[in-house]
Design a protein around this motif. Sequence first.
Motif, PDB file in Angstrom:
ATOM      1  N   HIS A 192      70.351  40.558   1.845  1.00 28.00           N
ATOM      2  CA  HIS A 192      69.291  41.380   2.441  1.00 28.00           C
ATOM      3  C   HIS A 192      67.937  40.850   1.987  1.00 28.00           C
ATOM      4  O   HIS A 192      66.902  41.462   2.261  1.00 28.00           O
ATOM      5  CB  HIS A 192      69.462  42.856   2.074  1.00 28.00           C
ATOM      6  N   LEU A 194      65.240  38.357   2.661  1.00 31.20           N
ATOM      7  CA  LEU A 194      64.837  37.523   3.790  1.00 31.20           C
ATOM      8  C   LEU A 194      64.394  36.133   3.353  1.00 31.20           C
ATOM      9  O   LEU A 194      64.725  35.139   3.996  1.00 31.20           O
ATOM     10  CB  LEU A 194      63.713  38.216   4.561  1.00 31.20           C
ATOM     11  N   ALA A 195      63.658  36.055   2.258  1.00 31.59           N
ATOM     12  CA  ALA A 195      63.157  34.755   1.792  1.00 31.59           C
ATOM     13  C   ALA A 195      64.308  33.815   1.467  1.00 31.59           C
ATOM     14  O   ALA A 195      64.233  32.607   1.735  1.00 31.59           O
ATOM     15  CB  ALA A 195      62.268  34.944   0.575  1.00 31.59           C
ATOM     16  N   ARG A 198      65.845  32.578   4.778  1.00 28.79           N
ATOM     17  CA  ARG A 198      64.918  31.641   5.443  1.00 28.79           C
ATOM     18  C   ARG A 198      64.893  30.305   4.719  1.00 28.79           C
ATOM     19  O   ARG A 198      64.743  29.254   5.346  1.00 28.79           O
ATOM     20  CB  ARG A 198      63.513  32.250   5.466  1.00 28.79           C
ATOM     21  N   GLU A 222      62.074  33.598  15.401  1.00 26.10           N
ATOM     22  CA  GLU A 222      60.645  33.849  15.230  1.00 26.10           C
ATOM     23  C   GLU A 222      59.902  33.682  16.549  1.00 26.10           C
ATOM     24  O   GLU A 222      58.985  34.437  16.876  1.00 26.10           O
ATOM     25  CB  GLU A 222      60.076  32.929  14.151  1.00 26.10           C
ATOM     26  N   SER A 301      56.837  36.080  11.562  1.00 19.96           N
ATOM     27  CA  SER A 301      57.751  35.656  10.500  1.00 19.96           C
ATOM     28  C   SER A 301      59.139  36.221  10.744  1.00 19.96           C
ATOM     29  O   SER A 301      59.338  37.114  11.579  1.00 19.96           O
ATOM     30  CB  SER A 301      57.231  36.133   9.140  1.00 19.96           C
ATOM     31  N   LEU A 302      60.100  35.709   9.974  1.00 18.95           N
ATOM     32  CA  LEU A 302      61.452  36.248  10.048  1.00 18.95           C
ATOM     33  C   LEU A 302      61.458  37.727   9.660  1.00 18.95           C
ATOM     34  O   LEU A 302      62.241  38.519  10.200  1.00 18.95           O
ATOM     35  CB  LEU A 302      62.381  35.449   9.123  1.00 18.95           C
ATOM     36  N   GLU A 303      60.561  38.118   8.740  1.00 14.93           N
ATOM     37  CA  GLU A 303      60.455  39.520   8.355  1.00 14.93           C
ATOM     38  C   GLU A 303      60.094  40.395   9.545  1.00 14.93           C
ATOM     39  O   GLU A 303      60.648  41.484   9.731  1.00 14.93           O
ATOM     40  CB  GLU A 303      59.406  39.696   7.242  1.00 14.93           C
ATOM     41  N   ASP A 304      59.148  39.904  10.385  1.00  8.01           N
ATOM     42  CA  ASP A 304      58.751  40.654  11.579  1.00  8.01           C
ATOM     43  C   ASP A 304      59.930  40.831  12.531  1.00  8.01           C
ATOM     44  O   ASP A 304      60.156  41.908  13.082  1.00  8.01           O
ATOM     45  CB  ASP A 304      57.614  39.933  12.309  1.00  8.01           C
ATOM     46  N   PHE A 306      63.134  40.660  11.792  1.00  6.63           N
ATOM     47  CA  PHE A 306      64.121  41.526  11.158  1.00  6.63           C
ATOM     48  C   PHE A 306      63.757  43.003  11.342  1.00  6.63           C
ATOM     49  O   PHE A 306      64.587  43.826  11.744  1.00  6.63           O
ATOM     50  CB  PHE A 306      64.212  41.179   9.672  1.00  6.63           C
ATOM     51  N   MET A 307      62.507  43.346  11.058  1.00  2.00           N
ATOM     52  CA  MET A 307      62.071  44.737  11.184  1.00  2.00           C
ATOM     53  C   MET A 307      62.163  45.207  12.623  1.00  2.00           C
ATOM     54  O   MET A 307      62.594  46.328  12.903  1.00  2.00           O
ATOM     55  CB  MET A 307      60.629  44.885  10.664  1.00  2.00           C
TER      56      MET A 307
END
Length: 337
Positions: A192, A194-195, A198, A222, A301-304, A306-307
């Motif tokens: 879980h 993300l970094a 990635r 992305e 980003s991958l975070e964006d 994912f959310m």
Amino acid sequence: METLIEVKNLVKKYGNHLAVDHLNFTIEEGHIYGFLGPNGAGKSTTMNIMTGYLGATEGEVLINGHDILKEPEEAKKQIGYLPELPPLYMDMTVREYMEFAAELKKIPKEKRAESIEDVEKLVKIKDVEKRLIKNLSKGYRQRVGLAQAVLGFPEIIILDEPSVGLDPKQIIEIRELIRKLAKKHTVILSSHILAEVREVCDYIMIISKGKLVASDTPENLERYLGESGLIEIETRTEASKVKEVLKNVPGIEKVSLKIDASGITSGQIREKRGQDIREELFTTFAEKKMPLLKLNPVQVSLEDVFMELTQSDKAAEEFARKAKEAEKGEVSNAGDL
């Protein structure tokens, strides 16, 4: 590429709780797969079913063509597994534990010593092989757990949260080990963080509420969200005047503005999908003699991603629709997702 794992219509229920919801995906050789999702999404449950630790309520898992439930011995030969809590025996020395693991894996007696030596050197635990596992640091215990997964050099290595609880130096070392393993093995990494995903994975599967909501390379994921671009602006103008100007710019989906004490209005503009309004924005503000101090596209980003996909059912459904179109050849390439 050869398909190593097929997960077909996988369902797992605990009473009324649906932990895994009709999951379908394939794993091909030569990749580091990131299995990504929020806590409670069903990642560990899926991995436990894939490795034969749990039975499924419905569906099947094929490992190199062998059903994990009907042909467990043949299927498990292909897999090395490191659970989130490594299955270690604290009162054994590292060497005793490795010999025990080699026997369980039915590595021929004449090959055990050499196989253990190779793995201990690979994961760098040779210097602690005579120590009791209970006296090792968490980082070394994780290495020992990884060593038992790699022992026998199976084709597929599955790692569930391999860096959880480790310090930054240990995390870097584990990542380097994963990259090294990936040169000769297919690696599936659950996390879980993300970094971490990635950093080491070249293909990502995002799971949410027991469902697979996305599956692609990090770059394509992305770019998928990036189609609805965000643009940051700044201008030394009242927010009300900025809003009036933006009403005349086509292709805008949403505007969010704020003004600071110095009189600078800043904010984000979301473009409609497939639009690029940067030139239009620049020209319109210049004509109104309201120079822009900033006009920057926001990098997604991958975070964006994912959310967006794990919190919005609508976004997940949209991704699924486009994925189906891509399979039918209606989308030119995976990047269009």
